[in-house]
Scaffold this active site. Structure first.
Site, PDB file in Angstrom:
ATOM      1  N   HIS A  55       2.454  -6.664   1.005  1.00  0.00           N
ATOM      2  CA  HIS A  55       1.476  -5.693   1.073  1.00  0.00           C
ATOM      3  C   HIS A  55       0.364  -6.576   2.189  1.00  0.00           C
ATOM      4  O   HIS A  55       0.203  -7.892   1.865  1.00  0.00           O
ATOM      5  CB  HIS A  55       0.739  -5.337  -0.170  1.00  0.00           C
ATOM      6  CG  HIS A  55       1.651  -4.410  -0.855  1.00  0.00           C
ATOM      7  ND1 HIS A  55       0.929  -3.552  -1.749  1.00  0.00           N
ATOM      8  CD2 HIS A  55       3.101  -3.931  -1.070  1.00  0.00           C
ATOM      9  CE1 HIS A  55       1.842  -2.538  -2.103  1.00  0.00           C
ATOM     10  NE2 HIS A  55       3.053  -2.949  -1.720  1.00  0.00           N
ATOM     11  N   GLU A  57      -2.985  -7.187   1.366  1.00  0.00           N
ATOM     12  CA  GLU A  57      -3.523  -8.079   0.684  1.00  0.00           C
ATOM     13  C   GLU A  57      -3.045  -9.124   0.107  1.00  0.00           C
ATOM     14  O   GLU A  57      -3.524 -10.354   0.018  1.00  0.00           O
ATOM     15  CB  GLU A  57      -4.150  -7.326  -0.577  1.00  0.00           C
ATOM     16  CG  GLU A  57      -4.850  -5.858  -0.092  1.00  0.00           C
ATOM     17  CD  GLU A  57      -4.124  -4.785  -0.388  1.00  0.00           C
ATOM     18  OE1 GLU A  57      -4.561  -3.654  -0.858  1.00  0.00           O
ATOM     19  OE2 GLU A  57      -2.982  -4.749   0.150  1.00  0.00           O
ATOM     20  N   CYS A  85      -3.426  -1.400  -4.795  1.00  0.00           N
ATOM     21  CA  CYS A  85      -2.381  -0.984  -5.843  1.00  0.00           C
ATOM     22  C   CYS A  85      -2.585  -1.882  -6.851  1.00  0.00           C
ATOM     23  O   CYS A  85      -3.278  -2.803  -6.873  1.00  0.00           O
ATOM     24  CB  CYS A  85      -1.080  -0.976  -4.988  1.00  0.00           C
ATOM     25  SG  CYS A  85      -0.269  -2.682  -4.882  1.00  0.00           S
ATOM     26  N   CYS A  88      -1.772  -5.671  -6.059  1.00  0.00           N
ATOM     27  CA  CYS A  88      -2.749  -6.327  -5.074  1.00  0.00           C
ATOM     28  C   CYS A  88      -4.236  -6.519  -6.034  1.00  0.00           C
ATOM     29  O   CYS A  88      -4.763  -7.486  -5.809  1.00  0.00           O
ATOM     30  CB  CYS A  88      -2.950  -5.375  -3.946  1.00  0.00           C
ATOM     31  SG  CYS A  88      -1.559  -5.379  -2.790  1.00  0.00           S
TER      32      CYS A  88
END
Length: 169
Positions: A55, A57, A85, A88
């Site tokens: 992801h 992040e 999410c 993260c």
């Protein structure tokens, strides 16, 4: 019209999101800023790498930790195009990032207030100040355009069969 520093950093996160889209990944981009300078960038590579950890992040946090030589990012700010999410959001709390600017909220998986609010959970040892809506329309448009294009490129052939209560693809 001159951009604010927050808009300038979010524009860079948006540039990162476009990189994700270009490789067929969900267009989410992230930058981490320290002392007014970008120290790390990331964009979604989950599909491209076949790895759930890829992801935007998480990638940016990893790079920022390597750049600073510390797992604590207490003097940094994060700019991310979509509300984090659960994974993260947890990483943001663990990294002790004090402030996160969020472009668009994510009503299907967001954990900075949409579904859960992990960034402001008082039972954790760290809470995060959040600013939602920074270039929000532009960030939301990235997502809408990406998924509209995906649906057009791969239309579902779905047929409902009445009386049988089933869907055939």
């Amino acid at each position: 019209m001159k951009l604010t520093p927050e808009e300038k950093f979010m524009k860079e996160a948006i540039r990162q999101a476009h990189k994700a889209s270009a490789i067929g990944d969900v267009p989410i981009g992230c930058v981490i800023v320290k002392d007014g300078k970008i120290i790390a960038r990331g964009y979604n590579r989950r599909t491209a790498k076949g790895n759930v950890l890829q992801h935007a992040e998480i990638i940016a946090i990893d790079r920022a930790c390597r750049k600073t030589g510390d797992w604590r990012l207490e003097e940094c700010e994060m700019y991310v195009t979509l509300e984090p999410c659960p994974m993260c959001a947890g990483a943001i709390v663990q990294a002790r990032i004090p402030k996160v600017y969020i472009g668009a909220m994510n009503p299907k998986a967001g954990c900075a207030g949409s579904i859960l609010d992990m960034l402001h959970e008082s039972r954790f040892n760290h809470q995060v100040e959040t600013v939602a809506g920074t270039l929000g329309s532009e960030c939301a448009a990235l997502m809408k355009d990406f998924f509209r294009n995906l649906r057009e490129a791969h239309p579902r052939k779905v047929k409902y069969i009445p009386g049988e209560g089933r869907i055939e693809r």
